[in-house]
Structure formats: C-alpha cells, structure tokens
Design an enzyme around this catalytic site. Sequence first.
Site, PDB file in Angstrom:
ATOM      1  N   CYS A 114       0.812  -1.232   0.000  1.00 35.04           N
ATOM      2  CA  CYS A 114       0.000   0.000   0.000  1.00 35.04           C
ATOM      3  C   CYS A 114       0.842   1.278   0.000  1.00 35.04           C
ATOM      4  CB  CYS A 114      -0.943   0.009   1.193  1.00 35.04           C
ATOM      5  SG  CYS A 114      -2.037  -1.407   1.213  1.00 35.04           S
ATOM      6  N   HIS A 146      -3.226   7.284   2.926  1.00 40.76           N
ATOM      7  CA  HIS A 146      -3.662   5.981   2.399  1.00 40.76           C
ATOM      8  C   HIS A 146      -5.001   5.632   3.046  1.00 40.76           C
ATOM      9  CE1 HIS A 146      -3.967   1.880   1.340  1.00 40.76           C
ATOM     10  NE2 HIS A 146      -3.613   1.410   2.524  1.00 40.76           N
ATOM     11  N   ASN A 155     -10.159   0.234   0.394  1.00 38.81           N
ATOM     12  CA  ASN A 155      -8.695   0.281   0.346  1.00 38.81           C
ATOM     13  C   ASN A 155      -8.236  -0.301  -0.996  1.00 38.81           C
ATOM     14  OD1 ASN A 155      -5.955  -0.211   0.586  1.00 38.81           O
ATOM     15  ND2 ASN A 155      -6.078  -1.078   2.652  1.00 38.81           N
TER      16      ASN A 155
END
Length: 328
Positions: free
Chosen positions: A113, A253, A284
């Site tokens: 990520c 994020h 996500n």
Amino acid sequence: MKQARIVGTGSYLPQRVLTNHDLSKMVETSDEWIVSRTGMKERRLAREDEYASSMGTEAARLALKDAGKSSEEIDFILVATLTPDYIFPSTACLIQQELGAKKAAALDLQAACSGYLYALSMAKALIESGISRNVLVIAAEKLSSITDYQDRSTCILFGDGAAAAVVSAEGSGLAIKTVHLGADGEQAELLMLPAGGCRKPASQESLEQRMHYIKMSGNEVFKHAVRRMQEAAKECLEASGVSEEELAWVIPHQANIRILDAIAKRFSHLPANRLYKTLEKYGNTSASSIGIALDEWRKEGLGKTGEKVLLTAFGGGFTWGAALLHYE
Ligand code: COA
C-alpha cells in the site's frame, strides 16, 4: 538543482460497485458493522477482462492528457502494484506497449500500500539526478483477484482501481519537496499472500488451503499502521523544516476510517474536511489509494497555490512513507 513536480494526474475506477449489502449476502457481516469498524460503504470491482495493466493504462492516458504530454515524451514508467498481470513480464512493460511509450524504460515495484509513495520517491530521484525528464508513476491494483470472499475480516476492506501521475522536470504543479520512506521486514507475516511465489509455488495443497489470498492479522496491522503513518508524517515534516501547522491538507492511504481518525488527531489544527477521504466509496485500493485520492482532490480544485500537502501511507512488508508537496 532541478525540482521534480507532479504536472498531471489521472485515475480509473471500474464501474461495478460492491456494496456492504452485497457483502452481507456473501459472508456473515452487516452494513452497520462494516461502516462502524472501517468507514467503508462501497468498493469497485474490475471485470474479468480488466487487469492492473488495462486500468493503469487508462489512468496513465488521463494523466498524460492532464499534463499536456504525449507518451513519446515519457522516458521512464514506474508501476507500483501487488497484483501484476503476470509475475513477469512486468505490468510496466505491458502499459508501455499499450501507450506506445517507445522511448520509456519500464519497471514494476512492489511496496504494497506504500507503493505510490515509493514510486514518487524513485521518480523524484530520476528527475533531480538528471537521468529522466518525464516519469510516469502508475499504481494499479486488482485486489479482487487476491481477496478471499469467504474471509469476512479482509473481503470488506479491499477494492480495485488505478492512478497515475506525470512527474516532470519542467512545468508547474505539485513540487515533490521531500519523500521519507521506511520498512521493517520483521512483521512480514502479519500481512501477506503466502503462496504463488518461489517459496510456495501453486500446488493442490496451496489451493485447498486458500493460500493465494491475502492473509492479515487485522488488529496487529491496525496498531502498526497508526504508529508508522504518524511517525512517517512527523519525520517527513522534520526533514523538510515544515511545522504541522503549516499544512493545508493531508491525503492519507485509505486503510480504515479509524486509522484516519487517529492520524487526524495529530493534525488537530486542520478542519476535518482537510483530511481528504475516498474510502467510503472505494475502500482500500492498496498502492492506488493515495493516487486516486490525489487525482480527485486536484480535479475538485480544492488545493490553492502556495499550500503544503502531506501524503502518508502504510502497507505490507511492512512499508511506510510520507511525502511533502508544495502547490506551486
Ligand atoms: N463482520 C462482522 N464481524 C466481523 C467482521 C465482519 N466483516 N470481521 C471480523 N469480525 C468479528 C471478528 O470475528 C471478531 O469476532 P470475535 O470477537 O467473536 O472473535 C470481532 O469482529 C472483532 O474482530 P477484530 O479483528 O478485533 O475487529 P477490529 O475492530 O480490529 O476490525 C478490521 C477488523 C480488519 C476492520 C481492522 O482490524 C482493520 O481495519 N485493521 C487494519 C487493516 C488494514 O488497514 N490493512 C491494510 C493495511 S495497508
């Protein structure tokens, strides 16, 4: 010294929507549980014939258009992904071909990520060292291909999508002032895809044990994510000589609303809407998440000349990072 700048951005989200209600028919969960524990309501799912490469190509085309550049002007393509089309050839090579970016070198990088920030850091180094003039940073994820839709603790979180940025030595936009990165391989097993690599190639056993899907210790990852994203933000600002109060925006994020709330506490001077969020609609999307948020934030015209913007990320590995951008 040369200054690397983001001079164009683009993003691509597949059309198909997977709602909390849809998930509640697949696993034992509820809209109420998912919203209260994650802040997510929907996420996007790629079609069977959509891949990291095709989504990344779409995002890249939009970023090139936004930057007013042709694919022939690109001399490096960096693709951050943990869901490449193939182990090899790289997704970057597939996108290079699709774009007709004949003069570009092409490379995939994998920092889960945190991939978008790792790629931005590489792009900055390529530009400011004089190696490249125009770098295409792409993050593209088809997380639905590695998500276990029988595991309620992970399948609620992830979605598909792609983002791109043209990073250039010339032009105006968002100057990439500092990128601060970190990693810690000690906790690698808390968030991983156990099989399909050379340690555990695909086998009957790996299939039966569902080892080709994301495995995560949610609680543990949660704690590390909060700590590391806060620390990365602090260290990035210290390295830049910029105080928290000088920041106009934070684009984190999009992991979980509770992780974002914890980060927001650190920047208590910022009004709540200055911590930019997309997780309610996209979940996500791993490496793509910051890039998609940054693109939407730009397209909404929210940033103003002179403002300072902080990006911060955390992901499997563990990896983490933060970047300070100046809107010029
Ligand atoms: N619906 C209903 N119940 C669920 C559920 C779901 N989708 N997922 C888990 N549960 C249950 C668990 O089984 C557990 O039940 P038990 O107490 O009977 O054992 C209970 O809810 C609490 O589980 P827990 O894991 O402690 O929940 P949590 O509050 O930590 O939330 C996550 C789980 C995954 C949402 C949260 O840990 C998280 O977001 N972690 C970070 C993940 C992340 O961001 N990863 C990527 C990093 S880049």
